[in-house]
Enzyme design. Sequence first.
Site, PDB file in Angstrom:
ATOM      1  N   ASP A 131      15.894 -31.689 -13.660  1.00 47.35           N
ATOM      2  CA  ASP A 131      14.789 -30.728 -13.809  1.00 47.35           C
ATOM      3  C   ASP A 131      15.347 -29.498 -14.509  1.00 47.35           C
ATOM      4  O   ASP A 131      15.479 -28.429 -13.926  1.00 47.35           O
ATOM      5  CB  ASP A 131      14.230 -30.391 -12.423  1.00 47.35           C
ATOM      6  CG  ASP A 131      13.014 -29.480 -12.479  1.00 47.35           C
ATOM      7  OD1 ASP A 131      12.449 -29.322 -13.582  1.00 47.35           O
ATOM      8  OD2 ASP A 131      12.646 -28.919 -11.433  1.00 47.35           O
ATOM      9  N   ASP A 186      27.687 -25.924 -11.753  1.00 49.67           N
ATOM     10  CA  ASP A 186      27.401 -26.690 -12.963  1.00 49.67           C
ATOM     11  C   ASP A 186      27.030 -28.123 -12.591  1.00 49.67           C
ATOM     12  O   ASP A 186      27.838 -28.851 -12.007  1.00 49.67           O
ATOM     13  CB  ASP A 186      28.643 -26.676 -13.862  1.00 49.67           C
ATOM     14  CG  ASP A 186      28.374 -27.245 -15.234  1.00 49.67           C
ATOM     15  OD1 ASP A 186      27.673 -28.267 -15.339  1.00 49.67           O
ATOM     16  OD2 ASP A 186      28.882 -26.668 -16.220  1.00 49.67           O
ATOM     17  N   GLY A 187      25.821 -28.540 -12.951  1.00 48.22           N
ATOM     18  CA  GLY A 187      25.371 -29.885 -12.631  1.00 48.22           C
ATOM     19  C   GLY A 187      26.177 -30.968 -13.321  1.00 48.22           C
ATOM     20  O   GLY A 187      26.382 -32.054 -12.765  1.00 48.22           O
ATOM     21  N   ASP A 243      14.591 -26.794 -21.416  1.00 46.47           N
ATOM     22  CA  ASP A 243      14.457 -27.619 -22.608  1.00 46.47           C
ATOM     23  C   ASP A 243      15.821 -27.801 -23.285  1.00 46.47           C
ATOM     24  O   ASP A 243      16.731 -26.990 -23.094  1.00 46.47           O
ATOM     25  CB  ASP A 243      13.476 -26.976 -23.588  1.00 46.47           C
ATOM     26  CG  ASP A 243      12.050 -26.971 -23.055  1.00 46.47           C
ATOM     27  OD1 ASP A 243      11.773 -27.730 -22.116  1.00 46.47           O
ATOM     28  OD2 ASP A 243      11.222 -26.197 -23.583  1.00 46.47           O
ATOM     29  N   ASP A 273      13.762 -23.362  -8.826  1.00 45.54           N
ATOM     30  CA  ASP A 273      12.515 -22.777  -8.319  1.00 45.54           C
ATOM     31  C   ASP A 273      12.043 -23.463  -7.039  1.00 45.54           C
ATOM     32  O   ASP A 273      11.158 -22.953  -6.348  1.00 45.54           O
ATOM     33  CB  ASP A 273      11.409 -22.847  -9.369  1.00 45.54           C
ATOM     34  CG  ASP A 273      11.172 -24.262  -9.886  1.00 45.54           C
ATOM     35  OD1 ASP A 273      10.785 -25.135  -9.091  1.00 45.54           O
ATOM     36  OD2 ASP A 273      11.387 -24.497 -11.089  1.00 45.54           O
ATOM     37  N   HIS A 288       5.489 -30.910 -10.858  1.00 44.45           N
ATOM     38  CA  HIS A 288       6.385 -31.305  -9.774  1.00 44.45           C
ATOM     39  C   HIS A 288       5.931 -32.557  -9.042  1.00 44.45           C
ATOM     40  O   HIS A 288       6.768 -33.370  -8.614  1.00 44.45           O
ATOM     41  CB  HIS A 288       6.575 -30.135  -8.801  1.00 44.45           C
ATOM     42  CG  HIS A 288       7.388 -29.012  -9.371  1.00 44.45           C
ATOM     43  ND1 HIS A 288       6.935 -27.712  -9.439  1.00 44.45           N
ATOM     44  CD2 HIS A 288       8.623 -29.013  -9.924  1.00 44.45           C
ATOM     45  CE1 HIS A 288       7.863 -26.957 -10.002  1.00 44.45           C
ATOM     46  NE2 HIS A 288       8.892 -27.717 -10.299  1.00 44.45           N
ATOM     47  N   GLN A 323      21.156 -16.590 -18.552  1.00 46.10           N
ATOM     48  CA  GLN A 323      19.858 -16.479 -19.215  1.00 46.10           C
ATOM     49  C   GLN A 323      19.173 -15.167 -18.834  1.00 46.10           C
ATOM     50  O   GLN A 323      19.556 -14.516 -17.854  1.00 46.10           O
ATOM     51  CB  GLN A 323      18.960 -17.646 -18.810  1.00 46.10           C
ATOM     52  CG  GLN A 323      18.749 -17.739 -17.307  1.00 46.10           C
ATOM     53  CD  GLN A 323      18.470 -19.123 -16.814  1.00 46.10           C
ATOM     54  OE1 GLN A 323      18.134 -20.024 -17.588  1.00 46.10           O
ATOM     55  NE2 GLN A 323      18.602 -19.354 -15.511  1.00 46.10           N
ATOM     56  N   GLU A 336      22.028 -26.077  -8.841  1.00 49.71           N
ATOM     57  CA  GLU A 336      21.420 -25.088  -9.734  1.00 49.71           C
ATOM     58  C   GLU A 336      22.522 -24.168 -10.255  1.00 49.71           C
ATOM     59  O   GLU A 336      23.275 -23.593  -9.470  1.00 49.71           O
ATOM     60  CB  GLU A 336      20.359 -24.292  -8.989  1.00 49.71           C
ATOM     61  CG  GLU A 336      19.870 -23.036  -9.692  1.00 49.71           C
ATOM     62  CD  GLU A 336      19.252 -23.304 -11.059  1.00 49.71           C
ATOM     63  OE1 GLU A 336      19.698 -22.679 -12.041  1.00 49.71           O
ATOM     64  OE2 GLU A 336      18.330 -24.144 -11.128  1.00 49.71           O
TER      65      GLU A 336
END
Length: 284
Positions: A158, A140-141, A161, A88, A64, A33, A108
């Site tokens: 978390d 990779d989750g 979108d 984050d 959060h 990204q 993450e």
Amino acid sequence: MTQWAEEVDPVHGDFRVQLRVEKVLFERQTEHQHILLIENRTYGRVLLFDGIAQVAENDEFIYHEMLAHVPVLAHGSVRSVLVIGGGDGGAIEELFKHADIERVDLVEIDGTVVELSKQHLRSVCGASFEDPRLRLTIGDGVEFVADSKNLYDLILVDSNDPTGETNILYSEPFYRHCARRLAPGGVLVTQNALPFFDRDWLRKPITRLRKIFADVGCYQVAVPSFYGGFMAFSWASEDASLRQADGDLLEARFRKADLHTRYYTPAIHRAAFALPPYVSGMLA
């Protein structure tokens, strides 16, 4: 010359929002990204992925606190947590306020997010990345959940979108993997963006979760930097009583945990599950 960061409606392209840029703190195109971190007088430091605001330091506590404390206090005995995304550090910072939590696995996909957060967003993550209860995986989750043998009392998704490569985190196969990784009585909570813009962002995940879990619902929270009204969190568990936890029980757990919050209260917890008809209609 005034510089602006522009956020464009990612669903229909029907609106644009601009944030005045006082200073660019970080910018990089990663494998996953485009990352931009800016300073804004109203929101403080704002992190954007591919032009979409992900976290703003002056209102992140709303998001959060509700992501973390609602399921932890409803469950009542969370010891192990898996967080997918959340690089984050805001979610794990809230989780670590619970002394009874023994382990948090954070997965993450973009390691750059973690590094910039530790350098520029300590107001969000605090010292959470140094907490000995954290197990950090850059990866990779989806693969992590599929391959893991661990069981968790709580799984938080978390994520960004549901657009592009993130869509898989809203898929039925991913939810089935999450269900297998939940301990008995465990809870899965996922963020489902702003249903006002696209009802499918909430309706489709809820439909998929209902094929897997006995109790499925959602709760809402309004975060000023997320334009478009209330955002939704999906809730899924085999234990229907958790979503119905009464106010006295939540109050007792809240006091025992000795939490100092700026948004969450047991009353707000219960009220967040009261849905307006335009949202409840999406779940019918």
